[in-house]
Scaffold this active site. Sequence first.
Site, mmCIF file in Angstrom:
data_model
loop_
_atom_site.group_PDB
_atom_site.id
_atom_site.type_symbol
_atom_site.label_atom_id
_atom_site.label_comp_id
_atom_site.label_asym_id
_atom_site.label_seq_id
_atom_site.Cartn_x
_atom_site.Cartn_y
_atom_site.Cartn_z
ATOM 1 N N LYS A 173 1.599 0.215 3.824
ATOM 2 C CA LYS A 173 2.325 -0.739 4.585
ATOM 3 C C LYS A 173 3.779 -1.016 5.474
ATOM 4 O O LYS A 173 4.460 -0.397 5.289
ATOM 5 C CB LYS A 173 2.560 -1.755 3.363
ATOM 6 C CG LYS A 173 1.501 -2.337 2.789
ATOM 7 C CD LYS A 173 1.986 -3.671 1.696
ATOM 8 C CE LYS A 173 2.533 -5.002 2.258
ATOM 9 N NZ LYS A 173 2.855 -5.736 2.217
ATOM 10 N N ARG A 221 16.106 -11.195 0.798
ATOM 11 C CA ARG A 221 15.289 -12.596 1.295
ATOM 12 C C ARG A 221 17.147 -13.603 1.126
ATOM 13 O O ARG A 221 18.389 -12.913 0.505
ATOM 14 C CB ARG A 221 14.393 -13.747 0.650
ATOM 15 C CG ARG A 221 12.897 -13.155 0.888
ATOM 16 C CD ARG A 221 12.597 -13.411 0.181
ATOM 17 N NE ARG A 221 11.410 -13.193 -0.470
ATOM 18 C CZ ARG A 221 10.421 -13.039 1.167
ATOM 19 N NH1 ARG A 221 10.565 -14.426 2.051
ATOM 20 N NH2 ARG A 221 9.139 -12.798 0.606
ATOM 21 N N THR A 224 -1.233 -9.696 9.798
ATOM 22 C CA THR A 224 0.215 -10.388 10.554
ATOM 23 C C THR A 224 0.123 -11.477 11.264
ATOM 24 O O THR A 224 -0.407 -10.935 12.749
ATOM 25 C CB THR A 224 1.499 -9.770 10.183
ATOM 26 O OG1 THR A 224 1.998 -8.863 9.234
ATOM 27 C CG2 THR A 224 2.920 -10.272 10.463
ATOM 28 N N ARG A 246 -7.165 -10.402 -0.741
ATOM 29 C CA ARG A 246 -5.863 -9.857 -0.711
ATOM 30 C C ARG A 246 -5.187 -10.830 -1.788
ATOM 31 O O ARG A 246 -5.330 -12.095 -1.990
ATOM 32 C CB ARG A 246 -5.062 -9.595 -0.192
ATOM 33 C CG ARG A 246 -3.575 -9.829 0.119
ATOM 34 C CD ARG A 246 -2.949 -9.653 1.422
ATOM 35 N NE ARG A 246 -1.941 -9.260 1.518
ATOM 36 C CZ ARG A 246 -0.514 -10.598 2.287
ATOM 37 N NH1 ARG A 246 -1.189 -11.937 2.425
ATOM 38 N NH2 ARG A 246 0.552 -10.244 1.707
#
Length: 479
Positions: A219, A73, A277, A32
């Site tokens: 995702k 963020r 994850t 990835r």
Amino acid sequence: MRRTKIIATLGPATDDPAILDRLILAGADLVRLNLSHDAADVHIRRARVLRQRAQALGREVGILVDLQGPKIRIGKFKDRGIDLQDGDRFVLDMDLALDAGTPERVGVTYRQLAQDVASGDTLLLDDGRIALEVEEVKGPGIYCRVVSGGRLKSGKGINRQGGGLSARALTDKDRADMSTAAEIEADYLGVSFARSAADMQTARELFRAAGGRGGLVAKIERTEAVEAIEEIIGVSDAIMLARGDLGVEIGDAALPRLQKRIIGLARRMNKVAITATQMMESMIESAIPTRAEVSDVANAVLDGTDAVMLSAETAIGEYPVAAVAAMDRVCREAEKEPLALVTRDRRALRFKRVDEAIAMAVMFTANHMPVRAIAALTESGSTALWMSRITSTVPIYAMTPYVQTQRKVTLYSNVYPASFDLSSSDPAEIMREAVAELRRRDVVSDGDLVILTIGEPLKTPGGTNSMKILRVGAPLTAE
């Protein structure tokens, strides 16, 4: 042979070609490239080196390029981080410069956040480690009370508990990064924070326009994606359970049940499932995983996932090769469990395509006869994909002359790529060569049964219409 595939994220820890070699040999089936970090030229270089090393080792290794998406963020603090105590007041300030954070307030990358939240909402920072209750929204400021405090560092993510943030799935950066993915010749493109089937359809159109030919991975990390999961799976090639942001939005206790449901749904819809994850996160700094991490990986295998993924463990961790090796041995051991060997057949379904019906017949036969291997002669890889939706201990070899197809099937459970010349016009010669290829791989020997699928007449795309059961070393006649 290990049926579950392993995806390893590349990063500074794997930039040494010698480490990359060991990573591949330890069991990495795909890599990835996370476009949330590093410049495009860095990823292009990593992809080039990966292709070179895989070729040198005689392997095909797929590449998943992961778009950043609209990750919301906080900005940076002057001192890199602050300590928040329960009960403290803290402000998320849309007007504050992103490099001017203080112990009292910090800027946010998504300026519309103030329009998406209201008094009483809970905002979760740093994957839920910090919880803020919104007391008031006034202009560009979100005034909060700290419910669960701790150390808050610069650049951490923000989620709204329950979902509902309006940030679109594809950002301007993602659109530009699709050209990088196309240049890399990515086998798969990960679309972060997809909310709907329309998001995935748009991503596919943009990726194709940029020259990309790889499959699309949705995702699943938003509440809205869970609500539209069947539609999203329907227009995607694969789904990834991105359990970090998803767990923050829906609550960690709901994750295990949801993981089982979505993986099962993906398999029933002939799509691929990736579980990701924090799978072995302790191995960023430890040479061995925790027992909880071992159980997590094993349970994903028992749930039927096609692939498990390592992120920071291999990208920046101190033990990238050990992390892949640990995941490899856990997957192998979990696959011995009878629950992982249950045949998930489809006797109640009606098939719309001949090649899908052939694939299902192959797997039923393979699971009820002492078959040693399956040789799927394929151009697109579709027949191998359908076969892989049925759990079996019989390995499936996708025999194809196309490198793109060989790399694509590296993500499919229990499917192994094999370079194979399909140019002959003689079916008997092709069958002999297919069996010979299995012999060269030490997969079969005299007396073993092999199932072979082929399309007749030859060279007809999507034309797999024949299944043959052959005995190795005997004349090429059906058993």
